[in-house]
Motif scaffolding. Structure first.
Motif, mmCIF file in Angstrom:
data_model
loop_
_atom_site.group_PDB
_atom_site.id
_atom_site.type_symbol
_atom_site.label_atom_id
_atom_site.label_comp_id
_atom_site.label_asym_id
_atom_site.label_seq_id
_atom_site.Cartn_x
_atom_site.Cartn_y
_atom_site.Cartn_z
ATOM 1 N N LEU A 94 131.176 77.543 31.413
ATOM 2 C CA LEU A 94 130.383 77.743 32.708
ATOM 3 C C LEU A 94 128.881 77.155 32.384
ATOM 4 C CD1 LEU A 94 130.221 78.747 35.513
ATOM 5 C CD2 LEU A 94 129.132 80.845 34.508
ATOM 6 N N VAL A 95 128.633 76.109 33.171
ATOM 7 C CA VAL A 95 127.135 75.545 32.905
ATOM 8 C C VAL A 95 126.410 75.774 33.788
ATOM 9 C CG1 VAL A 95 126.324 73.005 32.700
ATOM 10 C CG2 VAL A 95 128.770 73.419 31.772
ATOM 11 N N ASP A 96 125.045 76.065 33.303
ATOM 12 C CA ASP A 96 123.867 76.215 34.059
ATOM 13 C C ASP A 96 123.716 74.916 34.769
ATOM 14 O OD1 ASP A 96 121.371 76.475 35.546
ATOM 15 O OD2 ASP A 96 120.829 78.163 34.272
ATOM 16 N N LEU A 97 124.101 74.192 35.915
ATOM 17 C CA LEU A 97 123.992 73.040 36.496
ATOM 18 C C LEU A 97 122.484 72.712 36.994
ATOM 19 C CD1 LEU A 97 125.581 70.721 36.762
ATOM 20 C CD2 LEU A 97 126.064 71.450 39.198
ATOM 21 N N LYS A 98 121.820 73.791 37.437
ATOM 22 C CA LYS A 98 120.550 73.710 37.962
ATOM 23 C C LYS A 98 119.542 73.511 36.535
ATOM 24 C CE LYS A 98 116.802 76.343 40.391
ATOM 25 N NZ LYS A 98 116.683 77.430 41.020
ATOM 26 N N ALA A 99 119.677 73.942 35.562
ATOM 27 C CA ALA A 99 118.974 73.670 34.566
ATOM 28 C C ALA A 99 119.227 72.264 33.760
ATOM 29 C CB ALA A 99 119.057 74.783 33.465
ATOM 30 N N ALA A 100 120.574 71.926 33.607
ATOM 31 C CA ALA A 100 121.124 70.886 32.859
ATOM 32 C C ALA A 100 121.293 69.527 33.484
ATOM 33 C CB ALA A 100 122.639 71.158 32.227
ATOM 34 N N ARG A 101 121.271 69.520 34.942
ATOM 35 C CA ARG A 101 121.501 68.503 35.536
ATOM 36 C C ARG A 101 120.277 67.401 35.467
ATOM 37 N NH1 ARG A 101 124.604 68.503 41.086
ATOM 38 N NH2 ARG A 101 122.924 70.048 41.688
ATOM 39 N N PRO A 102 118.929 67.826 35.598
ATOM 40 C CA PRO A 102 117.743 66.984 35.380
ATOM 41 C C PRO A 102 117.633 66.446 34.161
ATOM 42 C CG PRO A 102 117.288 69.250 36.637
ATOM 43 C CD PRO A 102 118.629 69.300 35.941
ATOM 44 N N LEU A 103 118.326 67.024 33.143
ATOM 45 C CA LEU A 103 118.239 66.504 31.537
ATOM 46 C C LEU A 103 119.337 65.706 31.283
ATOM 47 C CD1 LEU A 103 117.147 69.770 30.225
ATOM 48 C CD2 LEU A 103 115.452 68.133 31.039
ATOM 49 N N THR A 104 120.413 65.499 32.189
ATOM 50 C CA THR A 104 121.782 64.692 31.614
ATOM 51 C C THR A 104 121.619 63.482 32.759
ATOM 52 O OG1 THR A 104 122.732 66.765 31.228
ATOM 53 C CG2 THR A 104 124.156 65.126 31.750
ATOM 54 N N MET A 105 122.207 62.677 32.343
ATOM 55 C CA MET A 105 122.425 61.273 32.999
ATOM 56 C C MET A 105 123.280 61.698 34.342
ATOM 57 S SD MET A 105 123.446 58.219 30.278
ATOM 58 C CE MET A 105 123.298 56.963 31.600
ATOM 59 N N PRO A 106 122.999 60.757 35.325
ATOM 60 C CA PRO A 106 121.902 59.957 35.638
ATOM 61 C C PRO A 106 120.474 60.314 35.730
ATOM 62 C CG PRO A 106 123.142 60.261 37.799
ATOM 63 C CD PRO A 106 123.591 61.160 36.619
ATOM 64 N N LEU A 107 120.253 61.569 35.945
ATOM 65 C CA LEU A 107 118.671 61.830 35.991
ATOM 66 C C LEU A 107 117.914 61.954 34.861
ATOM 67 C CD1 LEU A 107 119.564 64.677 38.721
ATOM 68 C CD2 LEU A 107 118.889 62.409 39.162
ATOM 69 N N GLY A 108 118.467 62.504 33.653
ATOM 70 C CA GLY A 108 117.768 62.480 32.512
ATOM 71 C C GLY A 108 118.552 61.730 31.470
ATOM 72 N N SER A 109 118.094 62.116 30.010
ATOM 73 C CA SER A 109 118.428 61.147 29.013
ATOM 74 C C SER A 109 119.648 61.624 28.238
ATOM 75 C CB SER A 109 117.187 61.091 27.954
ATOM 76 O OG SER A 109 116.894 62.228 27.471
ATOM 77 N N GLY A 110 120.116 62.859 28.674
ATOM 78 C CA GLY A 110 121.005 63.488 28.001
ATOM 79 C C GLY A 110 122.477 62.861 28.427
ATOM 80 N N SER A 111 123.335 62.778 27.268
ATOM 81 C CA SER A 111 124.768 62.162 27.514
ATOM 82 C C SER A 111 125.483 63.107 28.454
ATOM 83 C CB SER A 111 125.424 62.162 26.031
ATOM 84 O OG SER A 111 126.684 61.746 26.203
ATOM 85 N N PRO A 112 126.443 62.669 29.235
ATOM 86 C CA PRO A 112 127.199 63.364 30.256
ATOM 87 C C PRO A 112 128.074 64.395 29.199
ATOM 88 C CG PRO A 112 127.376 61.022 30.746
ATOM 89 C CD PRO A 112 126.801 61.074 29.443
ATOM 90 N N LEU A 113 128.235 65.594 29.830
ATOM 91 C CA LEU A 113 128.937 66.545 29.244
ATOM 92 C C LEU A 113 130.439 66.199 29.077
ATOM 93 C CD1 LEU A 113 128.909 70.276 29.754
ATOM 94 C CD2 LEU A 113 131.166 69.200 30.086
ATOM 95 N N GLY A 114 130.927 65.190 29.878
ATOM 96 C CA GLY A 114 132.429 65.079 29.609
ATOM 97 C C GLY A 114 132.599 63.860 28.533
ATOM 98 N N ALA A 115 131.583 63.230 28.278
ATOM 99 C CA ALA A 115 131.712 61.923 27.484
ATOM 100 C C ALA A 115 132.082 62.368 26.115
ATOM 101 C CB ALA A 115 130.381 61.183 27.422
ATOM 102 N N ILE A 116 133.120 61.506 25.528
ATOM 103 C CA ILE A 116 133.225 61.371 24.128
ATOM 104 C C ILE A 116 132.575 60.026 23.530
ATOM 105 C CG2 ILE A 116 134.868 60.654 22.468
ATOM 106 C CD1 ILE A 116 137.169 62.181 23.825
ATOM 107 N N THR A 117 131.753 60.420 22.726
ATOM 108 C CA THR A 117 130.772 59.519 22.105
ATOM 109 C C THR A 117 130.880 58.825 20.768
ATOM 110 O OG1 THR A 117 129.051 61.236 21.656
ATOM 111 C CG2 THR A 117 129.024 59.787 23.686
ATOM 112 N N ALA A 118 130.333 57.896 20.172
ATOM 113 C CA ALA A 118 130.718 57.276 18.983
ATOM 114 C C ALA A 118 129.553 57.602 17.828
ATOM 115 C CB ALA A 118 130.919 55.618 18.866
#
Length: 298
Positions: A208-232
């Motif tokens: 369960l994610v606090d979308l209100k807190a996390a969305r402004p900090l996560t792409m495309p609004l913020g710099s954070g990588s998307p929660l569902g992304a696998i990254t290298a």
């Protein structure tokens, strides 16, 4: 009580998907408004047809999205995430950007819910940015060194020198759960902020994610990588949500551990997609449960 939305990505497993959603709604219906179902582009015609029951019976609650691409378990090039089609094909991202709720439940499509996990997590969440099973300990050298463990990620915070030594000292001759990420010198994010450790994450098979807190900090609004992304990280991959988890903690938020296994049974994830025998057995098991416990057959 304010309701939540649900994000689920579906690649195959139509019977398991149906069991996931009907069991979730049986126990947690009063907390749930919309279910955002991303039907992956790699589904076969037969697999898509298998979703007809869910689409018909849950149509009042269901928003279906068909991504243009299927990332599956491949890492995503962060340079391409500005492209809407690429980014919205990342797991859970369509719901992330379109939900109007303060909280979002992300789940895998091979769960069997046995209790009201949503209500329990809402009660326990507090000010956490996410709550769920925290820790990917089998892939972390700190676990084998006895320095960290399930639900203890806030307590062990090594610097870069200690983190490098931890990876270098790990015995890689045993089961291959730990990737020698020190050989690629980690990446810039982890060199600058070694904590949380590279494998650590909130396991998104039910979180369960606090979308209100996390969305402004996560792409495309913020710099954070998307929660569902696998990254290298060099030639190695960080698991789904590990970089997002790291980004949120560096930005001052925290995740909370919760024993979701007390409320649900989770399947075997990607292993099922790589072994046709396991896949068929799990689908048949889900079909049997749907008939026996929910009087559903299709």
């Amino acid at each position: 009580m304010a309701k939540i939305d649900v994000a689920i990505n579906v690649l195959g497993k139509p019977y398991q998907t149906t069991l996931t959603l009907v069991s979730l709604l049986r126990h947690s219906w009063k907390h749930i408004d919309r279910i955002y179902l991303a039907e992956e582009a790699a589904n076969s015609p037969g697999q898509s047809e298998g979703l007809s029951y869910v689409k018909e019976k849950l149509r009042a609650k269901l928003t279906v999205f068909n991504p243009r691409y299927c990332h599956w378990i491949r890492s995503v090039d962060p340079e391409k995430l500005a492209d809407d089609d690429v980014r919205l094909a990342v797991r859970y991202q369509y719901a992330w950007e379109h939900s109007d709720k303060d909280r979002l439940l992300v789940i895998h499509n091979d769960c069997h819910f046995r209790g009201d996990v949503v209500g329990a997590m809402l009660e326990a969440m507090g000010d956490a940015v996410a709550i769920g099973d925290v820790g990917a300990c089998m892939g972390c050298p700190a676990h084998y060194a006895g320095k960290c463990g399930k639900g203890r990620h806030l307590d062990y915070r090594p610097g870069l020198e200690e983190l490098t030594a931890l990876y270098a000292a790990h015995d890689y001759s045993g089961p291959h759960h730990v990737s020698p990420m020190h050989e690629s010198l980690f990446n810039e994010k982890f060199r600058s902020h070694p904590w949380p450790l590279p494998p650590c994450r909130v396991n998104e098979w039910c979180a369960l994610v606090d979308l209100k807190a996390a969305r402004p900090l996560t792409m495309p609004l913020g710099s954070g990588s998307p929660l569902g992304a696998i990254t290298a990280m060099g030639e190695y991959a960080l698991d789904t949500g590990a970089e997002w988890f790291h980004d949120m903690h560096v930005l001052g938020l925290r995740a909370a551990h919760f024993p979701v296994e007390e409320y649900l049974l989770h399947g075997c994830g990607h292993h099922s997609m790589l072994d046709p025998g396991v896949y068929r057995a799990n689908e048949e098991k889900a079909r049997t449960l749907l008939r026996r416990e929910y009087n559903i057959d299709f």
